[in-house]
Write a protein that holds these residues in place. Structure first.
Motif, mmCIF file in Angstrom:
data_model
loop_
_atom_site.group_PDB
_atom_site.id
_atom_site.type_symbol
_atom_site.label_atom_id
_atom_site.label_comp_id
_atom_site.label_asym_id
_atom_site.label_seq_id
_atom_site.Cartn_x
_atom_site.Cartn_y
_atom_site.Cartn_z
ATOM 1 N N VAL A 1 0.849 -1.192 0.000
ATOM 2 C CA VAL A 1 0.000 0.000 0.000
ATOM 3 C C VAL A 1 0.888 1.247 0.000
ATOM 4 C CG1 VAL A 1 -1.805 1.289 1.224
ATOM 5 C CG2 VAL A 1 -1.780 -1.217 1.338
ATOM 6 N N VAL A 2 0.484 2.258 -0.726
ATOM 7 C CA VAL A 2 1.103 3.575 -0.665
ATOM 8 C C VAL A 2 0.048 4.556 -0.160
ATOM 9 C CG1 VAL A 2 2.224 5.448 -1.931
ATOM 10 C CG2 VAL A 2 2.638 3.059 -2.583
ATOM 11 N N ILE A 3 0.353 5.256 0.925
ATOM 12 C CA ILE A 3 -0.559 6.268 1.466
ATOM 13 C C ILE A 3 0.098 7.638 1.282
ATOM 14 C CG2 ILE A 3 -1.834 7.086 3.486
ATOM 15 C CD1 ILE A 3 -1.715 4.276 4.619
ATOM 16 N N LYS A 4 -0.630 8.528 0.664
ATOM 17 C CA LYS A 4 -0.124 9.868 0.378
ATOM 18 C C LYS A 4 -0.943 10.898 1.124
ATOM 19 C CE LYS A 4 0.907 13.038 -3.444
ATOM 20 N NZ LYS A 4 0.914 13.216 -4.925
ATOM 21 N N GLY A 5 -0.249 11.865 1.748
ATOM 22 C CA GLY A 5 -0.942 12.917 2.477
ATOM 23 C C GLY A 5 0.002 13.634 3.420
ATOM 24 N N THR A 6 -0.556 14.230 4.455
ATOM 25 C CA THR A 6 0.234 14.970 5.437
ATOM 26 C C THR A 6 0.623 14.042 6.576
ATOM 27 O OG1 THR A 6 -0.959 17.003 4.875
ATOM 28 C CG2 THR A 6 0.283 16.992 6.932
ATOM 29 N N LEU A 7 1.920 13.756 6.684
ATOM 30 C CA LEU A 7 2.446 12.801 7.648
ATOM 31 C C LEU A 7 2.949 13.524 8.897
ATOM 32 C CD1 LEU A 7 4.635 10.818 5.067
ATOM 33 C CD2 LEU A 7 2.329 10.213 5.805
ATOM 34 N N VAL A 8 2.557 13.025 10.068
ATOM 35 C CA VAL A 8 3.043 13.554 11.346
ATOM 36 C C VAL A 8 3.959 12.492 11.934
ATOM 37 C CG1 VAL A 8 2.419 14.489 13.594
ATOM 38 C CG2 VAL A 8 0.879 14.805 11.639
#
Length: 461
Positions: free
Chosen positions: A48-55
């Motif tokens: 899986v690849v998850i794209k977005g704002t990472l904390v």
């Protein structure tokens, strides 16, 4: 001051700040809460690849992370997508490490709220009271009917709905774990030994033997739960030291009676502190002196404790802690600490930081995605409610999410539920692992418990 005030007759009277704490679970915004999410299903379900704002949580990065199997293999502004990977893109949301509840009594969360008839000086007083024994009897009855598996899994689901992926507080040797969130004392589906974490919740005076610190990396101990300076509670700390149990691997739950001397010695030893403010306030009208603990160099983690006197979920516990910080601590806890108190700090306290607590290559793919409610991720978490939880992954397995997401990633699987107007799905039934009662659905678990205990606490209060 954030505490319970009592009238002359001994009946609790809530001041304004206390009403705010109690009202957290009542004044919830309703209606759907969606971050914009797009899912392109690949041919390999293990990637899986998850794209977005990472904390991460030390920094915020607009980027991607890659899951391969149960592990994160890339966290960067841009990652090379593995062949056949499912792609998930989220906007108006934050991607966090899975949250860690550093202290809970998981099976007890079938019980509703308890209203203590008075305030107490230490935990021995309320545990020995007739009022508590009457309240606790349904718990004993359920265990007596061999329903501990259902009790534990119900408590795990309750935590999962708030983004918790690892929890402390399940009895070692429990038979029904490994299908939902990680249970710290039960190896948590991690390559650790049975002695890696040892937990002791009884009177420390009854502890027999010692700790082999070569094998045991975290000794989690219930200690000094009571009002500040309570002699009985402080004696427990003396006993801990006499038994040679104060070390860098020691994680003290509560320590509410401690003052400068005790925290100084904990800091010198490199011990950790686990804080459950709401439960302390309900039972004792005061809580642990966190500013002094921080001054002495202690890392502080947050734990919900349990449903009877703690918060309903991790977000309410954070808000309670923040209100105490504002009202009683003069803001001594910096904003930068809040997310760490439910991610990195408890991972260290439980000696699991080689596996969980951060978004980093090589760590387990425990991931919580929350709708953004503020441009600052810390402030956003403080405003988060249960309906804002968008996805929760445990070891690369999506166990809870908005219905539309799970319908794409796991079509025909998992159970639908409505959380304050937001359509969700939760994946409780497990047909892959040979674990006792693993194939039970949430509906079956809830029906069994409600049949035997009609006052079963709700999952979403």
């Amino acid at each position: 001051m954030l505490r319970l005030a009592y009238e002359q007759g001994g009946r609790p009277e809530m001041n304004v700040a206390t009403r705010w704490v109690i009202a957290l679970v009542i004044l919830l915004p309703t209606g759907p809460a969606w971050a914009a999410t797009t899912v392109t299903v690949g041919t390999d379900p293990t990637k899986v690849v998850i794209k977005g704002t990472l904390v991460i949580p030390d920094q915020v990065l607009d980027g991607e992370l890659v899951i391969e199997g149960d592990t994160i293999t890339c966290v960067a502004a841009s990652c090379t997508a593995p062949t056949g990977a499912t792609r998930v893109t989220v906007t108006n949301a934050y991607i966090f490490p899975g949250f860690i509840d550093a202290h809970n009594h998981v099976a007890y969360n079938v019980l509703p709220r308890w209203t203590p008839p008075k305030l107490y000086k230490n935990r021995g007083q309320w545990q020995g009271s007739d009022a508590y024994k009457v309240f606790k009897k349904p718990y004993d009855d359920l265990k007596g009917k061999d329903l501990e598996c259902e009790m534990i899994k119900y408590g795990e689901v309750k935590a999962l709905l708030s983004g918790v992926t690892t929890i402390q507080g399940t009895s070692p040797g429990s038979q029904c774990v490994r299908t939902l969130i990680r249970n710290a004392e039960n190896q948590a589906n991690l390559p650790t030994s049975a002695n890696h974490i040892r937990t002791f919740i009884l009177d420390i005076g009854s502890f027999q033997g010692g700790i082999n610190w070569t094998a045991t990396k975290s000794f989690v101990v219930h200690l000094a739960e009571g009002v500040r300076g309570d002699p009985k509670s402080l004696t427990e700390f003396t006993t801990l030291k006499t038994k040679g149990l104060l070390a860098s691997g020691t994680a003290v739950i509560h320590g509410a009676a401690f003052g400068d001397t005790e925290f100084q010695q904990m800091g010198a030893a490199g011990a950790k502190l686990i804080w459950s403010p709401r439960s302390n306030l309900v039972l004792y009208a005061q809580t642990t002196n966190i500013p002094v603990a921080l001054q002495k160099g202690l890392e502080v983690s947050l734990g919900v404790d349990w449903n009877p006197s703690g918060s309903d979920h991790i977000f309410d516990e954070l808000r309670t802690a923040a209100q105490v910080n504002e009202d009683d601590f003069s803001g001594a806890i910096p904003d930068a600490d809040w997310i760490k108190m439910i991610t990195l700090n408890p991972a260290k306290a439980l000696a699991l930081d080689a596996f969980v607590g951060r978004l980093a290559p090589g760590l387990k793919a425990d991931i919580t995605v929350l709708r953004s409610r503020d441009d600052n991720p810390t402030k956003s978490v403080m405003k988060t409610h249960l309906q804002d939880v968008q996805m929760v992954w445990v070891g690369g397995d999506l166990l809870y999410a908005n219905k539309a997401i799970l319908d794409k990633i796991k079509p025909g699987e998992c159970e639908a539920m409505l959380v304050y107007g937001s359509q969700k799905k939760v994946c409780v039934k497990n047909t892959k692992l040979q674990v006792l009662k693993a194939t039970q659905t949430l509906d079956q678990i809830r029906t069994i418990l409600q049949t035997n205990y009609p006052l079963l606490a709700p999952l979403t209060p």
